[in-house]
Design a protein around this motif. Structure first.
Motif, short mmCIF file in Angstrom:
data_model
loop_
_atom_site.label_atom_id
_atom_site.label_comp_id
_atom_site.label_asym_id
_atom_site.label_seq_id
_atom_site.Cartn_x
_atom_site.Cartn_y
_atom_site.Cartn_z
N VAL A 146 0.85 -1.18 0.00
CA VAL A 146 0.00 0.00 0.00
C VAL A 146 0.89 1.24 0.00
O VAL A 146 2.01 1.21 0.50
CB VAL A 146 -0.93 -0.02 1.24
N TRP A 168 -3.58 5.91 8.82
CA TRP A 168 -4.54 5.10 8.09
C TRP A 168 -4.45 3.65 8.57
O TRP A 168 -3.45 3.25 9.19
CB TRP A 168 -4.28 5.15 6.58
N VAL A 170 -5.64 -0.63 7.47
CA VAL A 170 -6.17 -1.58 6.49
C VAL A 170 -5.93 -2.98 7.04
O VAL A 170 -4.97 -3.22 7.79
CB VAL A 170 -5.49 -1.41 5.11
N GLY A 181 -8.98 -5.67 2.12
CA GLY A 181 -9.90 -4.55 2.17
C GLY A 181 -9.29 -3.26 1.66
O GLY A 181 -8.24 -3.25 1.01
N THR A 182 -9.96 -2.17 1.99
CA THR A 182 -9.57 -0.85 1.51
C THR A 182 -9.07 0.01 2.66
O THR A 182 -9.69 0.04 3.73
CB THR A 182 -10.78 -0.14 0.87
#
Length: 517
Positions: A146, A168, A170, A181-182
């Motif tokens: 990512v 963030w 994930v 997932g996102t």
């Protein structure tokens, strides 16, 4: 308990205690990380990777290669150096190469994945942002995961990382080394350091998270300080100021301003308090004025994924132009009084000392010609400033003695080095008449009387305290300047409360809600 770096070395705080205490044996330490059981703290000191009991004690050297790392459950430490990944037993030994940097970028910010015989790492080279990869330690295969930096694993096994100045999350499958997932944002903004490239947050296996808020540096002010240490506000404006540089006439200041996610150059005029935004895109820092005050040279990472190069632009605004483009990261230090040369530091270029994190060489850029070496060695040279009258002397910092000290040598050279500091020194700056050289020794600003020709050091004395806990401190570039009238311009962080470490306990449920579980 958590551990942090301070101007005195490593400090730690138990969560049931309001005060910090120094970690005995880790004086001067940086880049700390715990052993999995919390019994040991590994850290970097004097260019070596060391460890010390968490309660303090006698430090032991792990290997002769200091860098940020991660300690695995099997006792193996993985760290990055010069953009490459290495491993070494925590009991000590010789570091072994895991993977070299390649076209996908350099490795940094490693994190060992518990029980997976794999490591997470950031991939980038002199760039904004980066990408997180997983590296299988058995096969050496890499798996792109990512976009982001500073990989951390939550107690839930999810991947936490920095992106766009925030945290963030994930889902992460440690067996397949793949995300699930996102990614979703879970914390809007955190502190970024090291030129807005390193986020300040860490997760723990018990579900806690610690971070510094992004506004920790945004409430700073520029102040004048006289030789007695008396402080006067220089401007009404406040902000995330970094790396101030006064114009040759002392009437303006060029300064980088951070809002937590952007870093732009601004020019302020003292008399009227007006300001002019000089850059609008990318990361821009370390401004140096031309002798006539008409131009400013600075470094810029023009766009995400781009390289860090030198740019020049009019000091009254206009279009920045790339001045130097070459491998590695370039940092402007000084513009010679005759306007012919720009001295700059360089890291990660793969030449001379080999570059790499924490190690820089000094180069000379004759305008209109190719750059040439100024001080290229296995040591860490930076912070170059040229004497303002005649331009015959270069002051700089090197750690060739085992500690950072200030030296002077003929400019543009060659010639012998003359030691200036004796008990550690950083951030040299000349007085405007060239008869004094200033530098920071710990929390003190020192003044050295100079006879410029023939060069002779006459006396050294303490002027006033300039503690890094209150005033901006950069180990590579002076975060203060000297005005024509002898006053000093510095950046004072006014909002002390915003500089506190935020610790959130039992953060697991909040993370699950963010991931909609």
């Amino acid at each position: 308990m958590y551990v942090a770096t301070s101007p005195l070395g490593l400090v730690q705080r138990h969560l049931d205690n309001l005060g910090f205490e120094r970690v005995r044996g880790a004086e001067g330490g940086t880049n700390p990380f715990f052993s999995p059981d919390g019994a040991w703290i590994a850290f970097v000191s004097d260019g070596k990777l060391k460890k010390v009991p968490a309660g303090g004690g006698l430090a032991a050297t792990i290997c002769d290669a200091g860098a940020r790392g991660s300690w695995g459950d099997d006792g193996l430490i993985v760290f990055s150096r010069g953009g490459d990944l290495y491993e070494v037993p925590s009991s000590g030994g010789t570091a072994q190469l895991i993977l070299e940097s390649d076209k996908d970028g350099a490795f940094s910010q490693p994190l060992v994945i518990p029980g997976a015989n794999a490591v997470l790492a950031r991939r980038s080279s002199s760039r904004i942002g980066g990408r997180i990869d997983a590296v299988d330690l058995r096969t050496r295969a890499t798996h792109a995961l990512v976009d982001g930096t500073n990989p951390q694993l939550a107690a839930t096994g999810d991947l936490l990382f920095e992106r766009q100045g925030g945290i963030w999350a994930v889902g992460f499958d440690a067996k397949r080394l793949a995300i699930v997932g996102t990614p979703v944002p879970v914390l809007e903004s955190i502190r970024m350091v090291s030129n807005n490239t390193v986020p300040v947050f860490a997760g723990a296996r018990n579900g806690s998270i610690a971070y510094l808020a992004a506004d920790a540096y945004t409430n700073a002010s520029m102040v004048w300080i006289n030789r007695s240490g008396q402080v006067t506000l220089a401007l009404e404006a406040r902000g995330g100021f970094q790396s101030p540089r006064l114009s040759p006439d002392g009437k303006r200041v060029a300064v980088s301003v951070s809002d937590g996610s952007h870093l732009d150059l601004w020019a302020y005029e003292f008399e009227r308090g007006t300001r002019l935004k000089l850059t609008t895109t990318g990361l821009n820092r370390r401004s140096v004025w031309s002798p006539d005050g008409a131009r400013i040279v600075f470094y810029s990472i023009a766009q995400e994924g781009g390289d860090q190069d030198l740019f020049v632009m009019p000091s009254t605004g206009g279009e920045p132009k790339r001045l130097l483009e070459r491998p590695g990261s370039q940092y402007p230090d000084a513009w010679s009084p005759d306007g012919r040369f720009i001295a700059f530091a360089e890291s990660g270029a793969g030449v001379g000392s080999g570059g790499g994190p924490g190690r820089r060489d000094l180069w000379l850029l004759p305008l209109g010609e190719a750059p040439r070496p100024l001080l290229v060695s296995p040591f860490n040279e930076r912070g170059a400033v040229v004497s303002p009258v005649g331009g015959q002397w270069l002051a700089f910092v090197t750690n060739e003695s085992g500690h950072d000290e200030v030296y002077v040598q003929p400019f543009p050279g060659p010639g012998p080095k003359i030691p200036i500091s004796a008990h550690g020194g950083l951030q040299p700056m000349w007085s405007r008449d060239g008869h004094e050289l200033f530098y920071r020794e710990g929390d003190w600003l020192m003044a050295v009387s100079i006879q410029p020709g023939p060069f002779h050091v006459m006396a050294t004395r303490k002027l006033f305290e300039l503690p890094g806990a209150t005033y901006n401190f950069d180990g590579n570039f002076a975060d203060y300047d000297v005005a024509p009238d002898g006053w000093f311009l510095a950046i004072r962080r006014d909002n002390v409360a915003a500089d506190e470490i935020q610790v959130v306990l039992n953060w697991t449920e909040e993370l699950r809600r963010a991931l909609k579980r």
